[in-house]
Design a protein around this motif. Structure first.
Motif, PDB file in Angstrom:
ATOM      1  N   PRO A  48       0.803  -1.227   0.000  1.00 63.63           N
ATOM      2  CA  PRO A  48       0.000   0.000   0.000  1.00 63.63           C
ATOM      3  C   PRO A  48       0.833   1.272   0.000  1.00 63.63           C
ATOM      4  N   VAL A  49       2.046   1.202   0.533  1.00 63.42           N
ATOM      5  CA  VAL A  49       2.919   2.376   0.527  1.00 63.42           C
ATOM      6  C   VAL A  49       3.477   2.612  -0.875  1.00 63.42           C
ATOM      7  N   VAL A  50       3.823   1.543  -1.581  1.00 63.54           N
ATOM      8  CA  VAL A  50       4.230   1.684  -2.975  1.00 63.54           C
ATOM      9  C   VAL A  50       3.136   2.400  -3.762  1.00 63.54           C
ATOM     10  N   ALA A  51       1.882   2.013  -3.526  1.00 60.74           N
ATOM     11  CA  ALA A  51       0.761   2.622  -4.242  1.00 60.74           C
ATOM     12  C   ALA A  51       0.560   4.073  -3.838  1.00 60.74           C
ATOM     13  N   ALA A  52       0.566   4.350  -2.550  1.00 62.03           N
ATOM     14  CA  ALA A  52       0.252   5.697  -2.067  1.00 62.03           C
ATOM     15  C   ALA A  52       1.382   6.686  -2.317  1.00 62.03           C
ATOM     16  N   PHE A  53       2.634   6.238  -2.163  1.00 63.84           N
ATOM     17  CA  PHE A  53       3.775   7.143  -2.343  1.00 63.84           C
ATOM     18  C   PHE A  53       4.120   7.333  -3.822  1.00 63.84           C
ATOM     19  N   PHE A  56       8.210   5.955  -5.654  1.00 67.14           N
ATOM     20  CA  PHE A  56       9.297   5.136  -5.133  1.00 67.14           C
ATOM     21  C   PHE A  56       9.316   3.757  -5.770  1.00 67.14           C
ATOM     22  N   ALA A  57      10.515   3.263  -6.042  1.00 68.20           N
ATOM     23  CA  ALA A  57      10.660   1.916  -6.568  1.00 68.20           C
ATOM     24  C   ALA A  57      10.182   0.910  -5.522  1.00 68.20           C
ATOM     25  N   PRO A  58       9.409  -0.091  -5.897  1.00 67.04           N
ATOM     26  CA  PRO A  58       8.925  -1.079  -4.926  1.00 67.04           C
ATOM     27  C   PRO A  58      10.045  -1.718  -4.113  1.00 67.04           C
ATOM     28  N   ALA A  59      11.189  -1.971  -4.734  1.00 66.38           N
ATOM     29  CA  ALA A  59      12.293  -2.602  -4.012  1.00 66.38           C
ATOM     30  C   ALA A  59      12.813  -1.706  -2.893  1.00 66.38           C
ATOM     31  N   MET A  60      12.804  -0.397  -3.106  1.00 65.92           N
ATOM     32  CA  MET A  60      13.273   0.526  -2.077  1.00 65.92           C
ATOM     33  C   MET A  60      12.315   0.541  -0.893  1.00 65.92           C
ATOM     34  N   VAL A  61      11.023   0.547  -1.173  1.00 66.28           N
ATOM     35  CA  VAL A  61      10.037   0.524  -0.096  1.00 66.28           C
ATOM     36  C   VAL A  61      10.142  -0.770   0.693  1.00 66.28           C
ATOM     37  N   ALA A  62      10.334  -1.881  -0.021  1.00 64.06           N
ATOM     38  CA  ALA A  62      10.373  -3.192   0.628  1.00 64.06           C
ATOM     39  C   ALA A  62      11.581  -3.345   1.539  1.00 64.06           C
ATOM     40  N   ARG A  63      12.629  -2.563   1.330  1.00 64.84           N
ATOM     41  CA  ARG A  63      13.776  -2.632   2.233  1.00 64.84           C
ATOM     42  C   ARG A  63      13.458  -2.056   3.602  1.00 64.84           C
ATOM     43  N   ALA A  64      12.441  -1.207   3.676  1.00 67.38           N
ATOM     44  CA  ALA A  64      12.075  -0.578   4.952  1.00 67.38           C
ATOM     45  C   ALA A  64      10.829  -1.180   5.577  1.00 67.38           C
ATOM     46  N   LEU A 115     -11.355  20.002   3.522  1.00 69.08           N
ATOM     47  CA  LEU A 115     -10.856  19.061   2.527  1.00 69.08           C
ATOM     48  C   LEU A 115     -11.840  17.912   2.317  1.00 69.08           C
ATOM     49  N   ASP A 116     -11.987  17.506   1.075  1.00 66.79           N
ATOM     50  CA  ASP A 116     -12.733  16.299   0.732  1.00 66.79           C
ATOM     51  C   ASP A 116     -11.707  15.196   0.492  1.00 66.79           C
ATOM     52  N   HIS A 117     -11.731  14.163   1.314  1.00 68.26           N
ATOM     53  CA  HIS A 117     -10.704  13.129   1.255  1.00 68.26           C
ATOM     54  C   HIS A 117     -11.110  11.923   0.420  1.00 68.26           C
ATOM     55  N   SER A 118     -12.175  12.018  -0.341  1.00 70.32           N
ATOM     56  CA  SER A 118     -12.581  10.912  -1.193  1.00 70.32           C
ATOM     57  C   SER A 118     -11.447  10.551  -2.154  1.00 70.32           C
ATOM     58  N   GLY A 119     -11.012   9.298  -2.096  1.00 68.88           N
ATOM     59  CA  GLY A 119      -9.948   8.839  -2.982  1.00 68.88           C
ATOM     60  C   GLY A 119      -8.567   9.337  -2.617  1.00 68.88           C
ATOM     61  N   ARG A 120      -8.396   9.926  -1.434  1.00 70.22           N
ATOM     62  CA  ARG A 120      -7.109  10.526  -1.051  1.00 70.22           C
ATOM     63  C   ARG A 120      -6.651   9.915   0.264  1.00 70.22           C
ATOM     64  N   ILE A 121      -5.927   8.840   0.167  1.00 69.79           N
ATOM     65  CA  ILE A 121      -5.623   8.021   1.339  1.00 69.79           C
ATOM     66  C   ILE A 121      -4.690   8.725   2.322  1.00 69.79           C
ATOM     67  N   LEU A 122      -3.618   9.351   1.854  1.00 72.66           N
ATOM     68  CA  LEU A 122      -2.680   9.970   2.789  1.00 72.66           C
ATOM     69  C   LEU A 122      -3.271  11.220   3.435  1.00 72.66           C
ATOM     70  N   GLY A 123      -4.028  11.976   2.669  1.00 72.24           N
ATOM     71  CA  GLY A 123      -4.717  13.110   3.275  1.00 72.24           C
ATOM     72  C   GLY A 123      -5.708  12.661   4.323  1.00 72.24           C
ATOM     73  N   HIS A 149      -2.969  15.714   1.137  1.00 70.81           N
ATOM     74  CA  HIS A 149      -4.182  15.762   0.323  1.00 70.81           C
ATOM     75  C   HIS A 149      -3.846  16.236  -1.086  1.00 70.81           C
ATOM     76  N   ARG A 150      -3.061  17.290  -1.189  1.00 70.75           N
ATOM     77  CA  ARG A 150      -2.677  17.791  -2.517  1.00 70.75           C
ATOM     78  C   ARG A 150      -1.848  16.753  -3.261  1.00 70.75           C
ATOM     79  N   GLY A 151      -0.943  16.089  -2.552  1.00 70.65           N
ATOM     80  CA  GLY A 151      -0.133  15.064  -3.183  1.00 70.65           C
ATOM     81  C   GLY A 151      -0.965  13.899  -3.697  1.00 70.65           C
ATOM     82  N   ASP A 152      -1.962  13.494  -2.924  1.00 70.48           N
ATOM     83  CA  ASP A 152      -2.876  12.444  -3.391  1.00 70.48           C
ATOM     84  C   ASP A 152      -3.531  12.854  -4.707  1.00 70.48           C
ATOM     85  N   GLY A 153      -3.949  14.107  -4.797  1.00 74.76           N
ATOM     86  CA  GLY A 153      -4.581  14.592  -6.019  1.00 74.76           C
ATOM     87  C   GLY A 153      -3.611  14.628  -7.183  1.00 74.76           C
TER      88      GLY A 153
END
Length: 274
Positions: A48-53, A56-64, A115-123, A149-153
């Motif tokens: 889910p972090v690969v998707a939300a962020f 980032f390369a999936p391999a980099m996220v998976a190291r953490a 803010l409307d957070h529909s579809g904006r997971i990190l916000g 929120h802005r980043g999600d958009g």
């Protein structure tokens, strides 16, 4: 308004106070980044972090992730990031009256409340966190909610335009951010970077020598305009007087934050306010 609240959030990645807080909690390097930023999601796996962020390369996220949760709980990571941010802001705003900071926190929270957070997971997950008691904590948390929120958009606009993570970075490297800053900070290999460049060239966004085309610039401008338009809700909801007052109060804090940020960062920070 983005040029005012983005640097308030960004100090958590670059100011020595937050970095010291992370190290004291046993978090070093990229573990601190992924633990702190993903903590509102709970003890998540990498996917889910690969998707939300997004970038980032999936391999980099998976190291953490999820191994970082053996070092610190999400609750402790949240406490650590807020502590470091408040310490940094206290250092940067020591000459501002408490009344200034209290009014600023209240107005920024009022903006975040619209803010409307529909579809904006990190916000959404940042908005759901308990509000800190101190004005500096409230200020940082509201700025972070607005920023995520802005980043999600922005991610949604990139996806709708048919871009993936490495393509979005290769494109930015062609126009205004150095590859040597973006690529290592997002974990993509040279082969993955080149493949993304080849796809952008085939799409007509880049020339054969990696320069942006007019078609690419036009298409990306549409993405930026979509990002701005879908982030404008709070500034339509507040009346012009409130927005103007918020900008006035936030300006000296933003200036102080810009002063301690590196001149070039992989976050694509906006140009400093004038």
């Amino acid at each position: 308004m983005w040029t005012h609240f983005e640097p308030v959030h960004a100090i958590t990645y670059f100011h020595p106070r937050p970095q010291a807080a992370y190290e004291a909690a046993g978090l070093r390097g990229w573990r601190s980044y992924f633990a702190a930023r993903s903590a509102p999601l709970g003890p998540v796996e990498a996917a889910p972090v690969v998707a939300a962020f997004f970038g980032f390369a999936p391999a980099m996220v998976a190291r953490a992730l999820p191994s970082v949760w053996h070092l610190v709980s999400p609750e402790d990571a949240l406490h650590t990031r807020l502590t470091g941010a408040v310490q940094a802001l206290a250092e940067l705003t020591y000459d501002l009256p408490e009344a200034h900071l209290t009014e600023l926190a209240e107005l920024l929270e009022a903006a975040a409340d619209h803010l409307d957070h529909s579809g904006r997971i990190l916000g959404a997950v940042n908005a759901a966190l308990p509000r800190p008691e101190q004005s500096l904590g409230r200020l940082w948390q509201a700025a972070t909610t607005l920023r995520e929120h802005r980043g999600d958009g922005h991610v949604a606009a990139l996806v709708a335009a048919g871009l993936d993570g490495p393509e979005s970075l290769v494109w930015r490297a062609s126009i205004d951010l150095p590859r040597q800053v973006l690529q290592p900070y997002r974990g993509w290999t040279d082969e993955e970077w080149q493949a993304a460049a080849d796809r952008l060239t085939a799409r007509g966004w880049l020339t054969a020598d990696g320069k942006p085309t007019e078609a690419g610039r036009t298409a990306y401008q549409a993405i930026e305009e979509t990002t701005d338009r879908t982030a404008a809700g709070p500034w339509r909801a507040l009346d012009p007087t409130e927005t103007g007052r918020l900008r006035e109060l936030l300006a000296p804090v933003a200036h102080a934050c810009y002063a301690v940020l590196p001149p070039v960062t992989p976050h694509g920070l906006p140009a400093p306010i004038r």
